[in-house]
Design an enzyme around this catalytic site. Structure first.
Site, PDB file in Angstrom:
ATOM      1  N   GLY A  13      28.370  51.770  36.645  1.00  0.00           N
ATOM      2  CA  GLY A  13      29.371  50.982  36.896  1.00  0.00           C
ATOM      3  C   GLY A  13      29.336  49.754  36.225  1.00  0.00           C
ATOM      4  N   GLY A  15      31.958  46.697  36.241  1.00  0.00           N
ATOM      5  CA  GLY A  15      32.745  46.068  36.544  1.00  0.00           C
ATOM      6  C   GLY A  15      32.157  44.601  37.251  1.00  0.00           C
ATOM      7  N   GLY A  18      29.624  45.419  40.132  1.00  0.00           N
ATOM      8  CA  GLY A  18      28.374  46.344  39.250  1.00  0.00           C
ATOM      9  C   GLY A  18      27.594  45.324  38.404  1.00  0.00           C
ATOM     10  CG  PHE A 117      47.242  35.795  46.272  1.00  0.00           C
ATOM     11  CD1 PHE A 117      47.305  34.626  45.252  1.00  0.00           C
ATOM     12  CD2 PHE A 117      47.535  36.804  46.582  1.00  0.00           C
ATOM     13  CE1 PHE A 117      47.876  35.554  44.030  1.00  0.00           C
ATOM     14  CE2 PHE A 117      46.700  37.566  45.822  1.00  0.00           C
ATOM     15  CZ  PHE A 117      47.412  37.358  44.382  1.00  0.00           C
ATOM     16  CD  GLN A 237      46.421  46.401  49.467  1.00  0.00           C
ATOM     17  OE1 GLN A 237      45.643  45.982  47.987  1.00  0.00           O
ATOM     18  NE2 GLN A 237      46.440  45.543  50.462  1.00  0.00           N
ATOM     19  CG  HIS A 239      50.154  45.461  44.365  1.00  0.00           C
ATOM     20  ND1 HIS A 239      51.240  45.052  44.921  1.00  0.00           N
ATOM     21  CD2 HIS A 239      49.255  44.524  44.721  1.00  0.00           C
ATOM     22  CE1 HIS A 239      50.982  43.296  44.626  1.00  0.00           C
ATOM     23  NE2 HIS A 239      50.194  42.848  44.490  1.00  0.00           N
ATOM     24  CG  LEU A 249      49.617  44.711  40.680  1.00  0.00           C
ATOM     25  CD1 LEU A 249      50.150  46.104  41.572  1.00  0.00           C
ATOM     26  CD2 LEU A 249      48.028  43.529  40.628  1.00  0.00           C
ATOM     27  CD  GLU A 252      50.127  39.379  47.466  1.00  0.00           C
ATOM     28  OE1 GLU A 252      49.577  40.172  47.233  1.00  0.00           O
ATOM     29  OE2 GLU A 252      49.967  38.837  48.376  1.00  0.00           O
ATOM     30  NE  ARG A 283      47.714  42.507  47.748  1.00  0.00           N
ATOM     31  CZ  ARG A 283      46.978  42.738  46.578  1.00  0.00           C
ATOM     32  NH1 ARG A 283      46.322  43.667  46.997  1.00  0.00           N
ATOM     33  NH2 ARG A 283      46.529  41.500  45.730  1.00  0.00           N
ATOM     34  CG  HIS A 363      47.197  47.787  44.053  1.00  0.00           C
ATOM     35  ND1 HIS A 363      46.655  47.494  43.306  1.00  0.00           N
ATOM     36  CD2 HIS A 363      46.525  46.332  44.553  1.00  0.00           C
ATOM     37  CE1 HIS A 363      45.974  46.035  42.493  1.00  0.00           C
ATOM     38  NE2 HIS A 363      45.599  45.313  43.046  1.00  0.00           N
ATOM     39  NE  ARG A 405      42.050  44.870  47.597  1.00  0.00           N
ATOM     40  CZ  ARG A 405      42.717  44.208  47.050  1.00  0.00           C
ATOM     41  NH1 ARG A 405      42.862  42.435  46.859  1.00  0.00           N
ATOM     42  NH2 ARG A 405      43.054  44.951  45.576  1.00  0.00           N
ATOM     43  CG  LEU A 411      38.936  39.751  41.791  1.00  0.00           C
ATOM     44  CD1 LEU A 411      39.543  38.619  40.928  1.00  0.00           C
ATOM     45  CD2 LEU A 411      37.923  40.382  40.882  1.00  0.00           C
TER      46      LEU A 411
HETATM   47  C1  LIG Z   1      46.025  45.922  38.202  1.00  0.00           C
HETATM   48  C2  LIG Z   1      45.146  45.240  39.137  1.00  0.00           C
HETATM   49  C3  LIG Z   1      45.591  44.201  39.448  1.00  0.00           C
HETATM   50  C4  LIG Z   1      44.136  43.411  40.252  1.00  0.00           C
HETATM   51  N1  LIG Z   1      44.342  42.084  40.729  1.00  0.00           N
HETATM   52  C5  LIG Z   1      43.720  41.579  41.662  1.00  0.00           C
HETATM   53  C6  LIG Z   1      43.677  40.507  41.738  1.00  0.00           C
HETATM   54  O1  LIG Z   1      44.233  38.996  41.346  1.00  0.00           O
HETATM   55  N2  LIG Z   1      42.479  39.914  43.058  1.00  0.00           N
HETATM   56  C7  LIG Z   1      41.705  40.863  43.592  1.00  0.00           C
HETATM   57  O2  LIG Z   1      41.111  40.488  45.278  1.00  0.00           O
HETATM   58  N3  LIG Z   1      42.078  42.377  43.886  1.00  0.00           N
HETATM   59  C8  LIG Z   1      42.566  42.538  42.475  1.00  0.00           C
HETATM   60  N4  LIG Z   1      42.405  43.981  42.012  1.00  0.00           N
HETATM   61  C9  LIG Z   1      41.528  45.044  42.276  1.00  0.00           C
HETATM   62  C10 LIG Z   1      40.397  44.416  42.207  1.00  0.00           C
HETATM   63  O3  LIG Z   1      40.484  43.968  40.852  1.00  0.00           O
HETATM   64  C11 LIG Z   1      39.452  46.094  41.633  1.00  0.00           C
HETATM   65  O4  LIG Z   1      39.440  46.607  42.989  1.00  0.00           O
HETATM   66  C12 LIG Z   1      37.820  45.219  41.631  1.00  0.00           C
HETATM   67  O5  LIG Z   1      38.348  44.456  40.341  1.00  0.00           O
HETATM   68  C13 LIG Z   1      37.402  46.398  40.883  1.00  0.00           C
HETATM   69  O6  LIG Z   1      35.870  45.901  41.277  1.00  0.00           O
HETATM   70  P1  LIG Z   1      34.521  47.219  40.465  1.00  0.00           P
HETATM   71  O7  LIG Z   1      33.739  46.281  40.208  1.00  0.00           O
HETATM   72  O8  LIG Z   1      34.652  47.828  41.737  1.00  0.00           O
HETATM   73  O9  LIG Z   1      35.270  48.263  39.761  1.00  0.00           O
HETATM   74  P2  LIG Z   1      35.933  48.923  38.631  1.00  0.00           P
HETATM   75  O10 LIG Z   1      36.326  46.918  37.843  1.00  0.00           O
HETATM   76  O11 LIG Z   1      36.812  49.508  38.895  1.00  0.00           O
HETATM   77  O12 LIG Z   1      35.056  49.370  37.082  1.00  0.00           O
HETATM   78  C14 LIG Z   1      34.496  50.608  37.836  1.00  0.00           C
HETATM   79  C15 LIG Z   1      33.159  50.319  36.596  1.00  0.00           C
HETATM   80  O13 LIG Z   1      32.940  51.837  37.402  1.00  0.00           O
HETATM   81  C16 LIG Z   1      31.750  52.482  36.021  1.00  0.00           C
HETATM   82  N5  LIG Z   1      32.830  54.018  36.145  1.00  0.00           N
HETATM   83  C17 LIG Z   1      33.625  54.593  36.920  1.00  0.00           C
HETATM   84  N6  LIG Z   1      33.385  55.790  37.267  1.00  0.00           N
HETATM   85  C18 LIG Z   1      31.939  55.781  35.987  1.00  0.00           C
HETATM   86  C19 LIG Z   1      31.207  57.006  35.333  1.00  0.00           C
HETATM   87  N7  LIG Z   1      31.295  58.820  36.218  1.00  0.00           N
HETATM   88  N8  LIG Z   1      30.148  57.475  35.199  1.00  0.00           N
HETATM   89  C20 LIG Z   1      30.062  55.979  34.916  1.00  0.00           C
HETATM   90  N9  LIG Z   1      30.795  54.838  35.349  1.00  0.00           N
HETATM   91  C21 LIG Z   1      31.762  54.893  35.428  1.00  0.00           C
HETATM   92  C22 LIG Z   1      33.163  51.789  34.489  1.00  0.00           C
HETATM   93  O14 LIG Z   1      33.142  52.563  33.592  1.00  0.00           O
HETATM   94  C23 LIG Z   1      33.127  50.419  35.082  1.00  0.00           C
HETATM   95  O15 LIG Z   1      32.782  49.635  34.573  1.00  0.00           O
HETATM   96  C24 LIG Z   1      43.808  44.398  41.144  1.00  0.00           C
HETATM   97  C25 LIG Z   1      43.432  45.732  40.974  1.00  0.00           C
HETATM   98  C26 LIG Z   1      43.849  46.049  39.911  1.00  0.00           C
HETATM   99  C27 LIG Z   1      44.190  47.577  39.346  1.00  0.00           C
END
Ligand SMILES: Cc1cc2nc3c(=O)[nH]c(=O)nc-3n(C[C@H](O)[C@H](O)[C@H](O)COP(=O)(O)OP(=O)(O)OC[C@H]3O[C@@H](n4cnc5c(N)ncnc54)[C@H](O)[C@@H]3O)c2cc1C
Length: 598
Positions: A13, A15, A18, A117, A237, A239, A249, A252, A283, A363, A405, A411
């Site tokens: 991952g 994100g 990761g 927030f 959750q 939203h 989305l 907020e 939320r 969400h 949450r 983040l």
């Molecule tokens: C629209 C939206 C707005 C949001 N706004 C906020 C905000 O303002 N503030 C806040 O705190 N939170 C917010 N959130 C929540 C927050 O953004 C997420 O919970 C957070 O970004 C998740 O990050 P992560 O690094 O865990 O995973 P992600 O950023 O979701 O990344 C997941 C990674 O895993 C990889 N992956 C998944 N499955 C596999 C697989 N089988 N094989 C290989 N790779 C895989 C993907 O390629 C990706 O790179 C928001 C969420 C959404 C949906």
């Protein structure tokens, strides 16, 4: 064709979690990041509202107040040692991002600007506080770009568009992962001393969701299928402000800047549900209020939505702008550019002149893969760890979010715990050896994918997926009852039986998204079943888990985390129904559970 790789540490991952883990692990280890998406397409990039840190740049604030809000927001299911780490390390983590070059919004004096927030307060709940650091409404995008560049500089190796299908777990230890290269269909076996899962959420099991199409949870299902527990899945959750019918989305942040909810009678109804925090209550409280307004016939024109009203005249009329100040249309356009554009493009409404139709959208997964404070995955509810396996970000459950949450707290979770996970792996690989891999660890998953690719059958993955999403939305949504959840569980089990007969049209190897989507569905069916079982088992209402048949929070019996585990033979296909539930006590340090009012 099968390829073999060896790295000190691999991260599944790309994100925020990761990349932060990769950045820190790479300071002492050779690291690969495996991601099914190109890194900057990860869902973190869509986060709009901001990242919390009690910097006190705008008004008085401190980590103690922040910790309290997080614990209360999570309806006291939060592990308070984890919340303390989050609250204290958030400041340093945000400053680290700033020093990497993240372009935060600034005050006239040049400090990081902050906004209000939901659920974030000063002085233990007395008033809303400006704690969210942001880059307009593109904060996640900026975090992702900044971290990706930092990882490239650090020579982290990326395997982009590689789909992880299984983990290699042998003798209770994790030895790596198996992935499919999407472009070729080739199989890659990754041998590692340490593996960190950061695969994000799995909201695609619901019909109306803010989650990207890719959020389907295979790595989380892989943990479950290997008989390791998942924690608190019943807390999902919703939203309050998803675009009507689409679920996209609207942050907020719109309410942080003064926006309010309005029902079909033109009333600002949150005053009745949360007299103090009103539209900035947490939320779960807002989503339930919207649901109840709609249920009582006070949706707009009696329909199943209400308005989010950000018209300057409304905000100024209610004095709901930040600090009670008046706002202008120009200021709102500057602070909320993307979401205002989304309102115009997706809904065709003019938010400066009319209300914006919204409804709650699935969400965020509060539950997930249980970990300790250093992101080591737990093998059971007693706290034993799985050597070599780590998890961070939304797929993990540490548990800082408890039953609900707060906005901007994901983040922070990504950067605080991603960094801890990365550092812990760097430390671990210094003294750990590569353990011998079992022979052909890829064989079971290769056989399963071949089965799906070649078999003749009557079932279509797309149809099964829609049926799952519908039943989960209707029956395991904002409100649930035992009988409703039981219906969903029966349906999910029926879908699992039908999944055995799935046939796909694309019989090729290259870019076979038909095949991978079918595999995703299998994973989601497991997570949907485990979610429904956990929800059925918890006979109380707490945070996002609202049981109409058990409307009260029950601390005597339920102040504990659910650990659900699949007990049948390890598998790479949907599991059988053999499961067990055990419990882990909640860590309470500073704040005794109280009734939650906003
Ligand atoms: C629209 C939206 C707005 C949001 N706004 C906020 C905000 O303002 N503030 C806040 O705190 N939170 C917010 N959130 C929540 C927050 O953004 C997420 O919970 C957070 O970004 C998740 O990050 P992560 O690094 O865990 O995973 P992600 O950023 O979701 O990344 C997941 C990674 O895993 C990889 N992956 C998944 N499955 C596999 C697989 N089988 N094989 C290989 N790779 C895989 C993907 O390629 C990706 O790179 C928001 C969420 C959404 C949906």
């Amino acid at each position: 064709m099968i390829h073999h790789h060896q790295f000190d540490a691999i991260i599944v991952g790309a994100g925020g979690a990761g990349l932060m883990a990769a950045l820190h692990a790479s300071k002492a280890a050779n690291v690969a990041v495996i991601s099914k998406l190109y890194p900057t397409r990860s869902h973190t990039g869509t986060a709009q509202g901001g990242i919390a840190a009690p910097l006190a740049n705008m008004e008085e604030d401190n980590p103690e107040w922040y910790m309290y809000d997080t614990v209360k927001g999570g309806d006291y299911l939060v592990d308070q040692d984890a919340a303390e780490v989050l609250a204290h390390e958030s400041i340093d983590a945000v400053v680290e991002l700033e020093h990497m070059g993240l372009p935060f919004d600034r005050t006239p004096e040049g400090r990081i600007e902050q906004r209000r927030f939901g659920g974030h307060t000063a002085d233990f709940g007395k008033r809303a506080v400006m704690r969210s650091c942001k880059s307009a409404d593109r904060t996640g995008h900026m975090i992702l770009q900044t971290l990706y560049q930092a990882c490239i500089k650090q020579n982290v190796q990326f395997f982009d568009e590689f789909f992880v299908v299984d983990l290699v777990v042998e003798g209770g230890m994790c030895l790596g992962a198996v992935a499919i290269e999407i472009n070729t269909g080739d199989v890659h076996v990754f041998h590692a001393k340490a593996t960190l899962l950061a695969s994000g959420g799995f909201g695609r099991m619901f019909k109306v969701t803010s989650n990207a199409h890719s959020l389907t949870g295979e790595p989380v299902a892989a943990v479950y299928r290997r008989n390791l527990p998942l924690e608190d899945l019943e807390f999902f959750q919703f939203h309050p402000t998803g675009i009507y019918k689409m679920g996209v989305l609207l942050s907020e942040a719109a309410r942080g800047e003064g926006g309010v909810f309005v029902n079909g009678k033109g009333e600002r109804f949150m005053e009745r549900y949360a007299p103090n925090m009103k539209d900035l209550a947490s939320r779960d409280v807002c989503s339930r209020a919207i649901y109840l307004e709609i249920k009582d016939g006070r949706g707009i024109n009696g329909k199943d939505y209400v308005y989010l009203d950000i018209r300057p005249e409304t905000i100024n009329g209610y004095k709901s702008g930040p600090g009670g100040k008046t706002v202008t249309a120009e200021e709102l356009e500057k602070k909320l550019p993307d979401i205002i554009e989304m309102m115009r493009i997706y809904l065709g409404v003019e938010p400066m002149k009319e209300g914006v139709p919204i409804q709650p959208t699935a969400h965020y997964a509060m539950g997930g893969i249980p970990t300790d404070l250093n992101c080591q995955v737990l093998a059971d509810a007693t706290g034993a760890v799985v050597p070599g396996l780590y998890a961070a970000g939304e797929c993990a459950c540490v548990s800082v979010h408890g039953a609900n949450r707060l906005g901007t707290n994901s983040l922070v979770d990504l950067v605080v715990f991603g960094r801890r996970g990365g550092r812990a792996m760097a430390e671990f690989v210094k003294s750990a050896d590569f353990k011998p891999m079992p022979s052909a660890p890829e064989a079971p998953v290769v056989a399963e994918l071949e089965r799906i690719r070649t078999q003749a059958g009557q079932e279509k993955a797309g149809i099964l997926r829609s049926e799952m999403q519908e039943i989960m939305m209707d029956n395991v949504g904002v409100f649930r009852t035992g009988p409703m959840i039981q219906i969903a569980l029966n349906k999910v089990r029926e879908l699992k039986a039908r999944f055995a007969h799935v046939a796909i049209d694309d019989k090729g190897k290259r870019f076979n998204t038909d095949l991978l989507e079918a595999y995703e569905l299998g994973a989601m069916l497991d997570l949907a079943e485990a979610t429904a079982l956990s929800a059925l088992n918890r006979t109380e209402s707490r945070g996002a888990h609202s049981r109409d048949d058990h409307p009260k929070r029950d601390d005597v019996n339920w102040l504990k985390h659910t650990f659900i585990r699949y007990t049948g033979a390890p598998t790479v296909a949907p599991t059988s129904a053999e499961t067990e539930i055990t419990y882990k006590p909640v860590t309470i340090t500073k704040f005794q559970p109280k009734e939650r009012t906003y």
